[in-house]
Design a protein around this motif. Structure first.
Motif, PDB file in Angstrom:
ATOM      1  N   UNK A 126       0.823  -1.209   0.000  1.00 36.57           N
ATOM      2  CA  UNK A 126       0.000   0.000   0.000  1.00 36.57           C
ATOM      3  C   UNK A 126       0.865   1.270   0.000  1.00 36.57           C
ATOM      4  N   UNK A 127       1.838   1.345   0.892  1.00 40.67           N
ATOM      5  CA  UNK A 127       2.668   2.548   1.022  1.00 40.67           C
ATOM      6  C   UNK A 127       4.128   2.154   1.239  1.00 40.67           C
ATOM      7  N   UNK A 128       5.000   3.147   1.123  1.00 37.53           N
ATOM      8  CA  UNK A 128       6.411   2.971   1.457  1.00 37.53           C
ATOM      9  C   UNK A 128       6.707   3.857   2.653  1.00 37.53           C
ATOM     10  N   UNK A 129       7.300   3.277   3.678  1.00 43.32           N
ATOM     11  CA  UNK A 129       7.685   4.040   4.850  1.00 43.32           C
ATOM     12  C   UNK A 129       9.181   4.326   4.757  1.00 43.32           C
ATOM     13  N   UNK A 130       9.564   5.581   4.991  1.00 42.52           N
ATOM     14  CA  UNK A 130      10.969   5.956   4.998  1.00 42.52           C
ATOM     15  C   UNK A 130      11.328   6.542   6.344  1.00 42.52           C
ATOM     16  N   UNK A 131      12.476   6.129   6.859  1.00 41.97           N
ATOM     17  CA  UNK A 131      12.933   6.619   8.163  1.00 41.97           C
ATOM     18  C   UNK A 131      14.412   6.961   8.102  1.00 41.97           C
ATOM     19  N   UNK A 132      14.802   7.901   8.961  1.00 41.14           N
ATOM     20  CA  UNK A 132      16.209   8.217   9.172  1.00 41.14           C
ATOM     21  C   UNK A 132      16.534   7.733  10.573  1.00 41.14           C
ATOM     22  N   UNK A 133      17.673   7.018  10.714  1.00 36.54           N
ATOM     23  CA  UNK A 133      18.066   6.475  12.012  1.00 36.54           C
ATOM     24  C   UNK A 133      19.419   7.067  12.389  1.00 36.54           C
ATOM     25  N   UNK A 134      19.501   7.620  13.601  1.00 35.77           N
ATOM     26  CA  UNK A 134      20.762   8.144  14.101  1.00 35.77           C
ATOM     27  C   UNK A 134      21.652   6.948  14.452  1.00 35.77           C
ATOM     28  N   UNK A 135      22.846   6.891  13.858  1.00 34.36           N
ATOM     29  CA  UNK A 135      23.761   5.769  14.097  1.00 34.36           C
ATOM     30  C   UNK A 135      24.381   5.825  15.490  1.00 34.36           C
ATOM     31  N   UNK A 136      24.332   6.981  16.142  1.00 27.70           N
ATOM     32  CA  UNK A 136      24.941   7.107  17.472  1.00 27.70           C
ATOM     33  C   UNK A 136      24.005   6.632  18.591  1.00 27.70           C
ATOM     34  N   UNK A 137      22.707   6.980  18.467  1.00 23.40           N
ATOM     35  CA  UNK A 137      21.806   6.638  19.577  1.00 23.40           C
ATOM     36  C   UNK A 137      20.605   5.792  19.154  1.00 23.40           C
ATOM     37  N   UNK A 138      20.369   5.603  17.852  1.00 27.06           N
ATOM     38  CA  UNK A 138      19.268   4.780  17.377  1.00 27.06           C
ATOM     39  C   UNK A 138      17.942   5.505  17.242  1.00 27.06           C
ATOM     40  N   UNK A 139      17.907   6.795  17.500  1.00 30.08           N
ATOM     41  CA  UNK A 139      16.660   7.563  17.360  1.00 30.08           C
ATOM     42  C   UNK A 139      16.206   7.534  15.903  1.00 30.08           C
ATOM     43  N   UNK A 140      14.882   7.435  15.706  1.00 30.91           N
ATOM     44  CA  UNK A 140      14.315   7.336  14.368  1.00 30.91           C
ATOM     45  C   UNK A 140      13.397   8.520  14.077  1.00 30.91           C
ATOM     46  N   UNK A 141      13.406   8.917  12.813  1.00 37.91           N
ATOM     47  CA  UNK A 141      12.476   9.938  12.337  1.00 37.91           C
ATOM     48  C   UNK A 141      11.851   9.406  11.059  1.00 37.91           C
ATOM     49  N   UNK A 142      10.527   9.247  11.076  1.00 30.81           N
ATOM     50  CA  UNK A 142       9.819   8.751   9.898  1.00 30.81           C
ATOM     51  C   UNK A 142       9.423   9.949   9.042  1.00 30.81           C
ATOM     52  N   UNK A 143       9.919   9.962   7.820  1.00 26.43           N
ATOM     53  CA  UNK A 143       9.673  11.123   6.949  1.00 26.43           C
ATOM     54  C   UNK A 143       8.795  10.780   5.754  1.00 26.43           C
ATOM     55  N   UNK A 144       8.569   9.525   5.499  1.00 28.61           N
ATOM     56  CA  UNK A 144       7.855   9.173   4.267  1.00 28.61           C
ATOM     57  C   UNK A 144       6.771   8.140   4.543  1.00 28.61           C
TER      58      UNK A 144
END
Length: 146
Positions: A126-144
């Motif tokens: 149905x959709x594509x999910x895109x995320x950015x993951x901080x390599x230092x702490x693992x925090x994620x931000x979903x942008x797509x």
């Protein structure tokens, strides 16, 4: 008195000067016409070569466009709007979580090659999910989510 026999093909040598001038004028006209024709054909040949070059260049550009289009079709894309959201999140995250407030601090934290973040794409039917993951702490931000 002896008679001199002149062959027919040499008879023109003994014509009057006006006839010779007419004959020479005809020859010169033929030469000029042929020179014009040669020049015209050379120009047409050059045009054809230029068109062939343009056709080859156009074909090469079309092949390059197809390869690029195929590469985009087989990859995940990030729009300008999404890229701006990612950049803003990264800047805010680095300041709030890692204490990196200036550009110099952010650059030195990631090294000369950059890095520091991974991009994840999760396509579904149905959709594509895109995320950015901080390599230092693992925090994620979903942008797509499209």
């Amino acid at each position: 008195m002896s008679k001199i026999i002149i062959p027919k093909d040499a008879a023109w040598l003994f014509q009057n000067p006006e006839d010779i001038a007419k004959t020479m004028g005809g020859i010169l006209s033929n030469i000029e016409a042929r020179d014009k024709r040669i020049k015209y054909l050379e120009e047409e040949n050059k045009k054809l070569k230029d068109e062939a070059f343009k056709d080859e260049e156009l074909k090469r550009m079309q092949e390059k466009l197809k390869r690029t289009s195929d590469a985009l079709t087989n990859s995940f894309q990030i729009s300008k709007k999404e890229w701006d959201k990612i950049h803003e999140w990264k800047k805010q995250h680095e300041a709030d979580v890692h204490g990196l407030h200036t550009l110099k601090e952010r650059i030195s934290a990631h090294g000369a090659a950059g890095g520091g973040y991974s991009y994840e794409f999760h396509p579904t039917s149905i959709v594509t999910f895109g995320s950015v993951v901080c390599d230092r702490c693992g925090a994620k931000f979903q942008f797509q989510e499209d």
